[in-house]
Design a protein around this motif. Structure first.
Motif, PDB file in Angstrom:
ATOM      1  N   LYS A 116       0.707  -1.392   0.230  1.00 24.33           N
ATOM      2  CA  LYS A 116       0.004  -0.201   0.420  1.00 24.33           C
ATOM      3  C   LYS A 116       0.796   1.520  -0.669  1.00 24.33           C
ATOM      4  CE  LYS A 116      -3.615  -2.220   0.114  1.00 24.33           C
ATOM      5  NZ  LYS A 116      -3.979  -2.223   1.058  1.00 24.33           N
ATOM      6  N   ILE A 117       1.907   0.988   0.950  1.00 21.38           N
ATOM      7  CA  ILE A 117       2.941   2.484   0.414  1.00 21.38           C
ATOM      8  C   ILE A 117       3.457   2.343  -0.592  1.00 21.38           C
ATOM      9  CG2 ILE A 117       5.377   2.957   1.056  1.00 21.38           C
ATOM     10  CD1 ILE A 117       5.253   1.328   3.638  1.00 21.38           C
ATOM     11  N   GLU A 118       4.240   1.580  -1.774  1.00 20.73           N
ATOM     12  CA  GLU A 118       3.842   1.895  -3.022  1.00 20.73           C
ATOM     13  C   GLU A 118       3.102   2.663  -3.721  1.00 20.73           C
ATOM     14  OE1 GLU A 118       7.619   0.453  -5.618  1.00 20.73           O
ATOM     15  OE2 GLU A 118       6.812  -0.338  -4.312  1.00 20.73           O
ATOM     16  N   ALA A 119       1.646   1.980  -3.951  1.00 17.69           N
ATOM     17  CA  ALA A 119       0.785   2.344  -4.665  1.00 17.69           C
ATOM     18  C   ALA A 119       0.425   4.029  -4.325  1.00 17.69           C
ATOM     19  CB  ALA A 119      -0.247   1.691  -3.912  1.00 17.69           C
ATOM     20  N   ALA A 120       0.806   4.241  -3.291  1.00 17.32           N
ATOM     21  CA  ALA A 120       0.392   5.613  -2.374  1.00 17.32           C
ATOM     22  C   ALA A 120       1.248   6.782  -2.732  1.00 17.32           C
ATOM     23  CB  ALA A 120       0.018   5.681  -1.087  1.00 17.32           C
ATOM     24  N   ILE A 121       2.700   6.955  -3.458  1.00 14.87           N
ATOM     25  CA  ILE A 121       3.402   7.503  -3.436  1.00 14.87           C
ATOM     26  C   ILE A 121       3.653   8.570  -4.912  1.00 14.87           C
ATOM     27  CG2 ILE A 121       6.143   7.878  -4.216  1.00 14.87           C
ATOM     28  CD1 ILE A 121       6.416   4.794  -3.340  1.00 14.87           C
ATOM     29  N   THR A 122       3.230   9.744  -4.535  1.00 11.75           N
ATOM     30  CA  THR A 122       3.249  10.780  -6.084  1.00 11.75           C
ATOM     31  C   THR A 122       4.533  11.484  -6.078  1.00 11.75           C
ATOM     32  OG1 THR A 122       2.595  12.579  -4.659  1.00 11.75           O
ATOM     33  CG2 THR A 122      -0.030  10.731  -4.532  1.00 11.75           C
ATOM     34  N   PRO A 123       4.520  12.325  -6.531  1.00 11.84           N
ATOM     35  CA  PRO A 123       5.707  13.039  -6.938  1.00 11.84           C
ATOM     36  C   PRO A 123       6.071  14.016  -5.437  1.00 11.84           C
ATOM     37  CG  PRO A 123       4.214  13.586  -8.908  1.00 11.84           C
ATOM     38  CD  PRO A 123       3.648  12.028  -8.277  1.00 11.84           C
ATOM     39  N   GLN A 124       4.607  14.548  -5.196  1.00 10.70           N
ATOM     40  CA  GLN A 124       4.860  15.345  -3.590  1.00 10.70           C
ATOM     41  C   GLN A 124       5.207  14.680  -2.529  1.00 10.70           C
ATOM     42  OE1 GLN A 124       2.485  15.447  -5.499  1.00 10.70           O
ATOM     43  NE2 GLN A 124       3.530  16.819  -6.585  1.00 10.70           N
ATOM     44  N   HIS A 150      12.600   4.692  -4.784  1.00 13.51           N
ATOM     45  CA  HIS A 150      11.525   6.004  -5.053  1.00 13.51           C
ATOM     46  C   HIS A 150      12.632   7.662  -4.212  1.00 13.51           C
ATOM     47  CE1 HIS A 150       7.952   4.284  -6.400  1.00 13.51           C
ATOM     48  NE2 HIS A 150       8.380   3.397  -6.107  1.00 13.51           N
ATOM     49  N   SER A 151      14.068   7.651  -3.666  1.00 11.39           N
ATOM     50  CA  SER A 151      14.403   8.500  -2.764  1.00 11.39           C
ATOM     51  C   SER A 151      13.712   9.140  -1.537  1.00 11.39           C
ATOM     52  CB  SER A 151      15.053   9.485  -4.482  1.00 11.39           C
ATOM     53  OG  SER A 151      15.506   8.911  -5.020  1.00 11.39           O
ATOM     54  N   LEU A 152      12.855   7.823  -1.022  1.00 13.28           N
ATOM     55  CA  LEU A 152      12.124   8.909   0.376  1.00 13.28           C
ATOM     56  C   LEU A 152      13.743   8.809   1.477  1.00 13.28           C
ATOM     57  CD1 LEU A 152       8.978   7.680  -0.553  1.00 13.28           C
ATOM     58  CD2 LEU A 152      10.224   9.326  -1.500  1.00 13.28           C
ATOM     59  N   GLN A 153      12.644   9.066   2.201  1.00  5.18           N
ATOM     60  CA  GLN A 153      13.405   9.394   3.819  1.00  5.18           C
ATOM     61  C   GLN A 153      12.657   8.269   4.917  1.00  5.18           C
ATOM     62  OE1 GLN A 153      13.877  14.054   3.799  1.00  5.18           O
ATOM     63  NE2 GLN A 153      16.289  13.340   4.570  1.00  5.18           N
ATOM     64  N   VAL A 154      13.000   8.360   5.399  1.00  3.60           N
ATOM     65  CA  VAL A 154      12.214   7.334   6.202  1.00  3.60           C
ATOM     66  C   VAL A 154      12.647   7.704   8.193  1.00  3.60           C
ATOM     67  CG1 VAL A 154      11.961   4.585   7.621  1.00  3.60           C
ATOM     68  CG2 VAL A 154      12.287   5.640   4.636  1.00  3.60           C
ATOM     69  N   VAL A 155      11.044   8.229   8.523  1.00  6.06           N
ATOM     70  CA  VAL A 155      11.636   8.402  10.014  1.00  6.06           C
ATOM     71  C   VAL A 155      10.881   6.698  10.479  1.00  6.06           C
ATOM     72  CG1 VAL A 155      11.267   9.817  11.948  1.00  6.06           C
ATOM     73  CG2 VAL A 155      11.876  10.469   9.907  1.00  6.06           C
ATOM     74  N   TYR A 156      11.183   6.559  11.323  1.00  3.83           N
ATOM     75  CA  TYR A 156      10.488   5.220  12.713  1.00  3.83           C
ATOM     76  C   TYR A 156      10.371   6.026  13.030  1.00  3.83           C
ATOM     77  CZ  TYR A 156      11.329   1.463   9.096  1.00  3.83           C
ATOM     78  OH  TYR A 156      11.747   0.323   8.235  1.00  3.83           O
ATOM     79  N   ASP A 157       8.853   6.071  13.741  1.00  2.00           N
ATOM     80  CA  ASP A 157       7.857   5.840  14.906  1.00  2.00           C
ATOM     81  C   ASP A 157       8.342   4.644  16.080  1.00  2.00           C
ATOM     82  OD1 ASP A 157       6.354   6.343  16.763  1.00  2.00           O
ATOM     83  OD2 ASP A 157       4.992   7.471  16.472  1.00  2.00           O
ATOM     84  N   ALA A 158       9.094   4.660  16.749  1.00  2.00           N
ATOM     85  CA  ALA A 158       9.820   3.578  17.573  1.00  2.00           C
ATOM     86  C   ALA A 158       9.403   3.779  18.834  1.00  2.00           C
ATOM     87  CB  ALA A 158      10.862   3.292  17.443  1.00  2.00           C
ATOM     88  N   ALA A 159       8.067   4.517  19.533  1.00  2.00           N
ATOM     89  CA  ALA A 159       7.759   5.299  20.874  1.00  2.00           C
ATOM     90  C   ALA A 159       8.015   3.767  21.345  1.00  2.00           C
ATOM     91  CB  ALA A 159       6.386   6.015  20.355  1.00  2.00           C
TER      92      ALA A 159
END
Length: 370
Positions: A116-124, A150-159
């Motif tokens: 579902k992540i991949e399907a939601a990627i847009t130019p923004q 897709h040259s995206l950054q990843v921040v994990y909410d590891a609370a």
């Protein structure tokens, strides 16, 4: 069964008061209360060693840490995230003037569904903000693959993920940054607190500037920073808590086993059983009330509460059902069917290090008796 004293979903661990008093005396003697004092530095060093991470920056709480982590990476535009989390996850995006893009979760892990992540990627789209829900690791390899392509950054909410390990070591070493909460309800707490885990000294230096108003010297401010510093009292508590966290996690595991044994044959009650990490912290014990149980989820929740057992419908409602997220295109319930179904069935049962097995059995007995 009506308990004489209510059993809450959690109860904070506290260090022995006799151990804390000498540390308070040191604080009183030094008059160093904040701004990266000795206990603050000791706790950062101790946590790096315990967690198996290279760098960590302590914060006053997990939400400020998450807001700062997003700011530190210069994220813009749209960020893909989960609707099944505590509201602070998405709030941190709004505080940074970003647009949350909510996608559905996997039915087993309850974490973001990579497909579902991949399907939601847009130019923004510029980043992904996954959550290790209940401390269960996300599919970090699939998310990393998507982010790289897709040259995206990843921040994990590891609370929820303090001390959790996956196949390659600490789960906190994945992504560009990982953010922890040390709130009183967490497995490891500093009463209030949080942290950002990063992988290099330059990034830590920048994060430390951001959490101290953007100062680089007494007279130089280079960023529009914030006051996110952890004080010496919270750091002292954290140093003591770290001495007791392993036995606390071991007892949580004992509680987890007792719940599973007691509930395994109850029609309509399903215990959350994702694939096991190398090391779990047993942060929560969620059950799901299915259609063949005699009561609905809310009826069972109310029945337990009437008998002094205070579970929590965690996470309910979905983040997308709060008013500030209603107008987003991806907040449509039909597109979040797994998360919606889970949110309407979940109850997190009490679990904390001082909860006795006898009380666990009494909770199970209430659920079984119905």
């Amino acid at each position: 069964m009506s308990t004489s004293k209510p059993i809450y979903v959690t109860q904070p661990d506290l260090p022995p008061l006799d151990d804390l008093i000498p540390m308070l005396e040191q604080i009183w003697d030094s008059r160093i209360l904040t701004n990266g004092g000795p206990f603050h530095q000791q706790l950062e060093d101790a946590l790096c060693e315990y967690l198996g991470v290279p760098y960590i920056s302590l914060f006053a709480n997990g939400t400020i840490a998450l807001v700062t982590a997003i700011r530190a990476l210069g994220i813009t535009g749209e960020v893909i995230t989960t609707p099944y989390s505590f509201v602070a996850t998405a709030h941190a995006l709004l505080w940074n003037d970003l647009t949350p893009v909510f996608v559905d979760i996997e039915p087993t892990t309850l974490n973001l569904d990579p497909a579902k992540i991949e399907a939601a990627i847009t130019p923004q789209t510029t980043a992904i903000l996954p959550v290790h829900c209940y401390g269960n690791p996300c599919d970090v390899e699939a998310i990393e693959d998507i982010a790289d392509r897709h040259s995206l950054q990843v921040v994990y909410d590891a609370a929820h993920a303090f001390g959790v390990k996956c196949h390659c070591g600490s789960i906190l070493n994945h992504g560009d940054l990982s953010v922890l909460s040390f709130h009183a309800t967490k497995v490891f707490n500093t009463l209030e607190g949080g942290a950002i885990v990063c992988q290099d000294a330059d990034t830590k230096r920048y994060i430390d500037q951001l959490k101290n108003f953007g100062f680089t010297s007494e007279t130089t401010v280079v960023e529009t920073g914030i006051n996110g510093k952890m004080n010496e009292f919270n750091a002292a508590v954290g140093l003591l808590q770290l001495q007791h966290v392993d036995p606390a996690i071991e007892h949580r595991e004992t509680i987890d086993v007792a719940y599973r044994q007691g509930l395994k044959d109850i029609p309509g009650i399903r215990c959350h059983s994702p694939s096991e990490p190398t090391r779990s912290n047993y942060s929560y014990f969620p059950i799901f009330v299915e259609d063949d149980y005699p009561l609905t989820r809310d009826q069972l929740y109310d029945k337990l509460k009437a008998n002094g057992i205070n579970g929590r419908r965690y996470f309910y409602p979905l983040i997308t059902e709060f008013t500030m997220y209603w107008d987003l295109e991806d907040s449509v319930p039909a597109d979040l069917s797994v998360a919606k179904d889970v949110a309407e069935r979940v109850i997190c049962l009490p679990i904390y290090s001082e909860l006795s097995i006898d009380k666990v059995k009494s909770i199970v007995k209430q659920i079984v008796s119905i």
